[in-house]
Design a protein around this motif. Structure first.
Motif, short mmCIF file in Angstrom:
data_model
loop_
_atom_site.label_atom_id
_atom_site.label_comp_id
_atom_site.label_asym_id
_atom_site.label_seq_id
_atom_site.Cartn_x
_atom_site.Cartn_y
_atom_site.Cartn_z
N PHE A 71 0.84 -1.19 0.00
CA PHE A 71 0.00 0.00 0.00
C PHE A 71 0.88 1.25 0.00
CE2 PHE A 71 -2.23 -3.35 2.28
CZ PHE A 71 -3.49 -3.34 1.70
N GLN A 72 0.42 2.26 -0.70
CA GLN A 72 1.04 3.56 -0.52
C GLN A 72 0.81 4.02 0.91
OE1 GLN A 72 -0.27 6.50 -3.33
NE2 GLN A 72 1.14 5.82 -4.91
N ASN A 73 1.73 4.84 1.43
CA ASN A 73 1.67 5.23 2.84
C ASN A 73 0.33 5.86 3.22
OD1 ASN A 73 4.21 4.30 3.44
ND2 ASN A 73 5.22 6.23 2.99
N ASP A 74 -0.20 6.73 2.36
CA ASP A 74 -1.43 7.42 2.72
C ASP A 74 -2.62 6.46 2.76
OD1 ASP A 74 -1.25 7.04 0.00
OD2 ASP A 74 -2.35 8.85 -0.52
N VAL A 75 -2.63 5.45 1.88
CA VAL A 75 -3.72 4.47 1.88
C VAL A 75 -3.70 3.65 3.17
CG1 VAL A 75 -4.66 2.43 0.74
CG2 VAL A 75 -3.79 4.32 -0.63
N ASN A 76 -2.54 3.14 3.53
CA ASN A 76 -2.42 2.31 4.72
C ASN A 76 -2.65 3.13 5.99
OD1 ASN A 76 -2.09 -0.32 5.57
ND2 ASN A 76 0.10 -0.10 5.94
N MET A 77 -2.12 4.34 6.02
CA MET A 77 -2.28 5.19 7.20
C MET A 77 -3.74 5.57 7.41
SD MET A 77 -1.06 6.62 9.84
CE MET A 77 0.72 6.54 9.65
N VAL A 89 -6.00 4.89 10.70
CA VAL A 89 -6.69 5.98 11.42
C VAL A 89 -8.18 5.67 11.54
CG1 VAL A 89 -7.39 8.41 11.28
CG2 VAL A 89 -5.02 7.77 10.80
N GLU A 90 -8.77 5.17 10.47
CA GLU A 90 -10.19 4.83 10.50
C GLU A 90 -10.45 3.67 11.46
OE1 GLU A 90 -14.26 5.04 9.58
OE2 GLU A 90 -12.59 6.46 9.41
#
Length: 299
Positions: free
Chosen positions: A48-54, A58-59
């Motif tokens: 995953f790209q960092n923003d997708v996984n992060m 968070v959710e």
């Protein structure tokens, strides 16, 4: 060849509809398969790209604690906690008589510090809390390492008709201006020194945005299960949202391949190849049917 003859007799619109339904069915089927594989492998079968996984973490953090994460500042704070080493801290959930919980979570390496103080401040701010009051319940050494006092912190919302001003404190006689929302028990390190340094005895209601972070920064106890949830999230104990993999299935089947989610195992790569082949074939047949003139073929 009988099926082909029967297919040839169908109306053009019917064939196009059947192809569209087949396309969507395959897309959703592979999406469910990818989602199941991702959760079973704790995400290891995908990159995953960092923003997708992060954003997924968070959710998951938000849902586990049932807290609102609306503003960007609070969301960034949660991201920072997830990406930090806070989950490695030695903590313990101990029975605390008289607490609002059956047990409180204590840190045994050091005080919570600025990061957790900012997190809890933003958490209560998002709930509309404006002021706090403090009741010192006396010295209570949960750990021999800390000279701690047990406090009862009450949280208030100021009445709408009262204009809220940052850093404004109120006296106890102003209680009609406030609505009590919640209360928590915390253990503060070196509370007497802290109180003499920043608090003034003539006031009872203190603004959340200055005094509360100062208190929590010197606390050895957490206010909720956030550190436990944080540790679980880091260890992969959460479910990936299904729509991430419906999206991945769609960009795979349409051969777009944006690259924000990538296969990271032979099983997933084989599935991706199969789905891509199905997608290309169905789209090819669909396009050819669009330009198929049945009358000319029948003649």
């Amino acid at each position: 060849m009988r099926w082909f003859i029967n297919l040839h007799k169908l109306e053009k619109k019917t064939i196009l509809l059947m192809l569209a339904l087949l396309y969507v069915s395959i897309l959703f089927s592979f999406g469910f398969i990818y989602w199941d594989i991702a959760n079973d492998s704790q995400g290891e079968f995908f990159i995953f790209q960092n923003d997708v996984n992060m954003n997924t973490k968070v959710e998951a953090f938000r849902k586990s604690l049932n807290i609102p994460i609306y503003n960007k500042e609070f969301k960034d704070m949660v991201k920072y906690l997830i990406s930090s080493n806070e989950y490695k801290r030695p903590i313990a959930k101990l029975e605390a008589p008289g607490s609002s919980f059956s047990a409180n979570i204590f840190a045994f390496d050091k005080i919570l510090g600025e990061n957790w103080a900012n997190y809890y401040y933003l958490l209560f701010q998002s709930q509309g809390i404006t002021h706090i009051s403090i009741e010192d319940l006396g010295e209570d050494k949960v750990s021999s390492k800390f000279n701690s006092n047990k406090l009862k912190i009450c949280f208030y919302k100021i009445n709408e008709e009262e204009k809220y001003k940052d850093f404004k404190s109120y006296k106890k006689s102003d209680k009609n201006k406030f609505e009590k929302v919640d209360s928590k028990y915390v253990w503060i390190n070196n509370y007497t020194l802290l109180y003499n340094e920043i608090f003034r005895k003539e006031y009872f209601y203190y603004p959340l945005n200055f005094y509360f972070p100062k208190l929590i920064e010197n606390s050895i106890s957490f206010l909720d299960d956030s550190p436990l949830v944080l540790r679980a999230i880091i260890n992969g104990n959460f479910k990936y949202p299904i729509w991430n993999f419906m999206y991945f299935s769609a960009v795979t089947m349409t051969t777009l391949g944006y690259g924000d989610i990538l296969p990271n195992s032979m099983v997933v790569r084989i599935l991706v190849m199969l789905e891509t082949i199905f997608g290309v074939i169905i789209i090819g047949v669909f396009v050819s049917c669009l330009f198929w003139n049945k009358k000319s073929n029948d003649s």
